[in-house]
Write an enzyme that holds these catalytic residues in place. Structure first.
Site, PDB file in Angstrom:
ATOM      1  N   ASP A  35      61.773  70.429  69.452  1.00 35.09           N
ATOM      2  CA  ASP A  35      60.938  69.729  68.483  1.00 35.09           C
ATOM      3  C   ASP A  35      60.797  68.263  68.890  1.00 35.09           C
ATOM      4  O   ASP A  35      61.681  67.683  69.523  1.00 35.09           O
ATOM      5  CB  ASP A  35      61.564  69.771  67.087  1.00 35.09           C
ATOM      6  CG  ASP A  35      61.512  71.156  66.460  1.00 35.09           C
ATOM      7  OD1 ASP A  35      60.807  72.027  66.998  1.00 35.09           O
ATOM      8  OD2 ASP A  35      62.181  71.353  65.433  1.00 35.09           O
ATOM      9  N   ARG A  36      59.705  67.658  68.491  1.00 35.15           N
ATOM     10  CA  ARG A  36      59.515  66.223  68.693  1.00 35.15           C
ATOM     11  C   ARG A  36      60.698  65.474  68.069  1.00 35.15           C
ATOM     12  O   ARG A  36      61.132  65.788  66.960  1.00 35.15           O
ATOM     13  CB  ARG A  36      58.203  65.775  68.045  1.00 35.15           C
ATOM     14  CG  ARG A  36      57.876  64.304  68.254  1.00 35.15           C
ATOM     15  CD  ARG A  36      56.610  63.924  67.513  1.00 35.15           C
ATOM     16  NE  ARG A  36      55.468  64.682  67.979  1.00 35.15           N
ATOM     17  CZ  ARG A  36      54.706  64.342  69.027  1.00 35.15           C
ATOM     18  NH1 ARG A  36      54.981  63.244  69.711  1.00 35.15           N
ATOM     19  NH2 ARG A  36      53.682  65.087  69.380  1.00 35.15           N
TER      20      ARG A  36
END
Length: 206
Positions: free
Chosen positions: A29-30
């Site tokens: 995930d970012r």
């Protein structure tokens, strides 16, 4: 992707879609730090893709969460869906529901003078759904500290973070048949500093 093309040009022709995702066989995930496997040849890309599909890659994360889980070790088995009209995932009814299983184990707990409690967990997703760890922990009322999407709007007063405290600490997989390897990434300075502060606060509060 730009970094890969610049620093590792050999992966430019590797993958299912080399123009968009050269060499990338899985993702984080970012704002999640840690280990990311990127094979340098198409042959090894297909080998790793097969391992992921067969569930032969074990990933271990470190997460700082709100509150202290009870029991201190357990498994969250709850299908994840896409919430209608949103990019958010949910354990409640939604679209494209998929099985999702996450194991967790309490490593450290912090009871602070502010009255807040938080905990460091070792988390092992047994499936690989988008936002899985974040959704599962939030669903049992232990959202990841600093998570802007699944955490409450009011941040923990005892923690200063510029991103969510989620780190891909280790990945274990068969390097080749009969030979297993574990790749470990230590906590980066920003997250390690948060733990130092929490431990100091915990000592002062006790």
């Amino acid at each position: 992707v730009d970094w890969l093309r610049r620093e590792r040009p050999e992966v430019g022709s590797v993958g299912d879609d080399p123009l968009e995702r050269p060499g990338i066989v899985h993702r984080l995930d970012r704002d999640t730090s840690g280990v990311l496997l990127i094979p340098k040849t198409q042959e090894y890309f297909l080998y790793l893709k097969h391992l992921f599909a067969q569930g032969e890659v074990r990933k271990t994360y470190l997460a700082l969460v709100r509150g202290v889980p009870n029991p201190p070790e357990g498994v969250i088995d709850a299908p994840i869906s896409i919430r209608s009209g949103s990019v958010r995932r949910t354990v409640h009814r939604g679209k494209k529901t998929q099985e999702a299983v996450t194991a967790y184990r309490l490593l450290e707990r912090y009871a602070l003078a502010s009255g807040e409690e938080c905990a460091l967990l070792e988390v092992s997703p047994r499936t690989g759904r988008t936002h899985q760890i974040r959704v599962h922990l939030a669903s049992v009322h232990h959202a990841i500290a600093g998570d802007p999407l699944y955490g409450p709007k009011q941040p923990l007063r005892c923690v200063t973070l510029s991103r969510q405290f989620l780190h891909a600490h280790a990945v274990t997989f068969p390097l080749e048949p009969g030979r297993v390897v574990t790749i470990v990434s230590d906590l980066p300075p920003d997250l390690a500093g948060v733990l130092r502060d929490l431990r100091a606060q915990n000592r002062q509060a006790s």
